[in-house]
Structures are given as C-alpha cells and as structure tokens.
Design a protein around this motif. Structure first.
Motif, PDB file in Angstrom:
ATOM      1  N   GLU A 280      41.873  -0.997   4.588  1.00 40.04           N
ATOM      2  CA  GLU A 280      43.282  -1.152   4.957  1.00 40.04           C
ATOM      3  C   GLU A 280      43.528  -2.496   5.637  1.00 40.04           C
ATOM      4  O   GLU A 280      44.550  -3.159   5.384  1.00 40.04           O
ATOM      5  CB  GLU A 280      43.708  -0.005   5.873  1.00 40.04           C
ATOM      6  CG  GLU A 280      43.722   1.354   5.164  1.00 40.04           C
ATOM      7  CD  GLU A 280      44.137   2.469   6.096  1.00 40.04           C
ATOM      8  OE1 GLU A 280      44.286   2.177   7.313  1.00 40.04           O
ATOM      9  OE2 GLU A 280      44.288   3.602   5.632  1.00 40.04           O
ATOM     10  N   LYS A 281      42.595  -2.913   6.487  1.00 39.79           N
ATOM     11  CA  LYS A 281      42.741  -4.211   7.155  1.00 39.79           C
ATOM     12  C   LYS A 281      42.763  -5.342   6.137  1.00 39.79           C
ATOM     13  O   LYS A 281      43.633  -6.231   6.199  1.00 39.79           O
ATOM     14  CB  LYS A 281      41.584  -4.396   8.129  1.00 39.79           C
ATOM     15  CG  LYS A 281      41.591  -5.743   8.849  1.00 39.79           C
ATOM     16  CD  LYS A 281      40.249  -6.016   9.509  1.00 39.79           C
ATOM     17  CE  LYS A 281      39.225  -6.340   8.445  1.00 39.79           C
ATOM     18  NZ  LYS A 281      37.932  -6.749   9.025  1.00 39.79           N
ATOM     19  N   ARG A 284      46.131  -5.343   4.303  1.00 42.38           N
ATOM     20  CA  ARG A 284      47.225  -5.914   5.108  1.00 42.38           C
ATOM     21  C   ARG A 284      47.104  -7.438   5.187  1.00 42.38           C
ATOM     22  O   ARG A 284      48.110  -8.159   5.103  1.00 42.38           O
ATOM     23  CB  ARG A 284      47.188  -5.304   6.504  1.00 42.38           C
ATOM     24  CG  ARG A 284      47.429  -3.792   6.558  1.00 42.38           C
ATOM     25  CD  ARG A 284      48.855  -3.455   6.203  1.00 42.38           C
ATOM     26  NE  ARG A 284      49.082  -2.031   6.227  1.00 42.38           N
ATOM     27  CZ  ARG A 284      49.398  -1.336   7.328  1.00 42.38           C
ATOM     28  NH1 ARG A 284      49.489  -1.969   8.489  1.00 42.38           N
ATOM     29  NH2 ARG A 284      49.610  -0.043   7.258  1.00 42.38           N
ATOM     30  N   GLU A 287      48.239  -8.866   1.909  1.00 41.93           N
ATOM     31  CA  GLU A 287      49.695  -8.789   1.796  1.00 41.93           C
ATOM     32  C   GLU A 287      50.367  -9.852   2.652  1.00 41.93           C
ATOM     33  O   GLU A 287      51.337 -10.504   2.208  1.00 41.93           O
ATOM     34  CB  GLU A 287      50.170  -7.386   2.201  1.00 41.93           C
ATOM     35  CG  GLU A 287      49.790  -6.302   1.211  1.00 41.93           C
ATOM     36  CD  GLU A 287      50.217  -4.927   1.695  1.00 41.93           C
ATOM     37  OE1 GLU A 287      50.698  -4.839   2.850  1.00 41.93           O
ATOM     38  OE2 GLU A 287      50.073  -3.953   0.930  1.00 41.93           O
TER      39      GLU A 287
END
Length: 363
Positions: A280-281, A284, A287
């Motif tokens: 997830e890190k 992000r 993104e």
C-alpha cells in the motif's frame, strides 16, 4: 571265560541298529569291549600269554576305532555365507570357500568358520531376545548408555552398529576377541562424538551428523587396529535424559516447543501484515509521483501555451486579441441555450422584450 567274552562281544559300529550311533556311543562301546577282552585274558590262568592273546584280538577293533575317528574328523562343510580358515598345527594354512571339504584328521588341521557374507550387529543399551552372538547384546545397558554432552548435560543414548567381516585372517589372528574390541571402540567413539554436541543436538537435530561421524571414526580405528571389519551403518535408537530429570526435561522441551510455536505464529502474522502495508505504501508513493508529474506537465504546457500566445500578441495585439475573443466565445456559446443579442445603439429594447414569458417558458 575268555571265550565266552569274545563270543559275546558286539561290533562297535552297532550293526544291529538301523542308523549308525554317534561318536560317544562308539567310544563307550569300544572301551567296554577292550575292558572285557583284557579282563578275560588275565582270568585264564596262563599269565602273559592270555593277555597277549586278548591284546591281539583287540588290535583290529582299536584300528577300526581309530579309522572311524579319523574319518569322522576329516571332512567338514562350509555354509554358503561363510568361508573356513584352515590351520595346520596352529599355523594359518589357507582359506576355503563354501562347500564340502576334507582336512587332515586327529587335530592336525583345524577349520574355523567365519561368516564373511553375513551382516552382523552389536546393540548398545538394549538386547534382542534370542541372539546367538555373545557380543551382540548389551551386557550393562545402564553404564553403556550414560553419556555427558558438550553442554554438561546427561543423556541416555542407545545405538546399533552393523558390520561385516572383510578379512577373516585379520579377524581371527590380528586382534584378540575382535568382536569385544569392536564394542569398546564403538563405545569410545560414541562418547567422543556425543561429548562434542549439546543435548538438544543429540536428541533432535544432530542425530544424522552423529551417525555419520561415528561411522567414519569407528572405521578408521578398525582399520588402524587391523581388525578385518567393515562398518556398514551406525544407527541411533532411543535418546532420553536420565530418569530422575526426565519429567523436568520434558517440561522444558514442551516450553521450548510452545515458544517456537508462538514465534512461528508471530512470524506468520508479520509476513501477512507487513508486505501488505509495504505494498500500500508503494502504491500511494507511485500515485503521488504520478499526480506530481501530471501537474508539472500541465503547468509546463500552460506556460508554453501562454508564452506562445504572448509572443503572437506582441506581434499583432489587435488580431491576437480578437482571435482570443472569438476562440473564447466558441467555447462558451455552445453551452448557452437562449441567446439574446443586444445592440448598444438600439433604444427601446424593453417594450419589445418579454422577459417574463421567457422565464415562464424556462419553467
């Protein structure tokens, strides 16, 4: 009296029986016959003549008895899994393969059967019931199995040594009692190998290494002592702590197993959560990098477009201003539904424009 005894004597081979008697029976019958003949000759009252006559009658029986003993001890059979080592007057003569063979009788030649193709074994700490080898089973299991490990703990170690006789001559003549010597060698090597490891390694993870190292050292010592033995396998059996501390040792092992279980569960949860969070890190961050590049590119594009317009505007301000106005109106006008064009020079517009009706029509 003498005639009656001679007539009543029986054949020492026992011709009246269906099967020949054994060697003890032959010897006993011959001794009885000799006694009867010599006693019969002395009772005739003729002195030495009667004894000489009795000895003359007994001589064929003595010769027949000696021939039977010689024939009995002149042949021997070697099993298929063995060889025979022949000695003449105690000195090594030759090795004999399996089968039926003959030798010089009356103890001149002596044959010893050696099972060279049979796998033999020695047990330490326990004994198999019905074993025929006197050196196979443990003679004092408690003393043999008690060992001290490298971390100064005690352990009861049971093991088995499997071996074969590779050189019958060395096995019989190079070492006195080679099987018993092998037991001493095996016990010495096992104590040395176990003494170099912790009790946990001996009981759990180090068993295979102990077996391999013990086999190599036993074979080296057997070759050094010229025992004529090849060690095939060393196998550890039951390994336990001493009985007074066995319960406490089991509790310690259970605690260690529980600790390992909790550690494994924590690692499983860690491997489950941490990679997900790291994924997830990374998502992000990617993104954010994408959005940053997008805004930078858009800003750079707007700057380039504005600079291009500004350059054209500086060349022809009126034309550029009118072109910009027209392009702006092209973007705005299609989005307007009702359009009212008002001329600045026109007067009296309100009477002609019904704004309320237009508002009602919009409703």
């Amino acid at each position: 009296m003498s005639a009656q005894n001679n007539n009543g004597a029986k054949d020492p081979w026992g011709s009246g029986q269906q099967s020949p008697p054994d060697l003890d029976a032959i010897i006993n019958n011959t001794i009885k016959n000799l006694k009867s003949k010599f006693s019969g000759g002395g009772a005739g009252g003729k002195g030495g003549g009667g004894g000489a006559a009795g000895l003359g009658r007994a001589l064929p029986i003595i010769l027949l008895f000696a021939a039977a003993i010689s024939l009995w001890s002149a042949y021997y059979t070697v099993p298929s899994d063995s060889v025979a080592v022949v000695q003449r007057f105690g000195m090594y003569l030759k090795e004999v393969p399996p089968g039926l063979h003959f030798k010089l009788p009356l103890g001149i030649d002596k044959s010893t059967i050696v099972p060279v193709k049979r796998q033999l074994k020695q047990e330490f700490g326990f004994s198999t019931p019905g074993a025929r080898d006197a050196y196979q089973g443990s003679r004092d299991g408690n003393l043999e199995t008690q060992m001290v490990t490298g971390d100064l703990n005690a352990a009861l170690v049971e093991w088995v040594v499997q071996y074969r006789i590779s050189d019958p001559v060395k096995f019989l003549f190079a070492v006195r009692e080679p099987a018993e010597t092998l037991r001493y060698v095996s016990e010495s090597v096992m104590r040395s190998v176990v003494g170099d490891r912790t009790v946990d390694e001996v009981i759990t993870i180090g068993r295979q290494e102990i077996e391999v190292e013990a086999l190599v050292k036993m074979q080296d010592l057997s070759s050094k002592y010229e025992m004529g033995i090849n060690i095939d396998q060393v196998q550890l059996k039951n390994i336990n702590p001493p009985r007074p501390v066995q319960e406490s040792f089991n509790e310690v092992n259970q605690a260690q197993q529980e600790k390992e279980k909790l550690i494994n569960e924590a690692r499983r949860e860690y491997n489950k959560v941490i990679p997900l969070a790291e994924g997830e890190k990374d998502q992000r961050i990617r993104e954010a990098d994408g959005y940053r590049l997008k805004r930078i590119n858009e800003a750079e594009g707007d700057v380039a477009r504005f600079n291009a317009l500004f350059t054209e505007y500086r060349k022809a301000p009126e034309v550029t201003r009118r072109r910009i106005y027209i392009e702006t109106m092209q973007e705005i006008m299609p989005n307007i539904q009702n359009k009212i064009l008002v001329d600045d020079d026109m007067s009296g517009l309100l009477p002609l424009l019904n704004i309320g009706e237009q508002k009602g029509s919009k409703k």
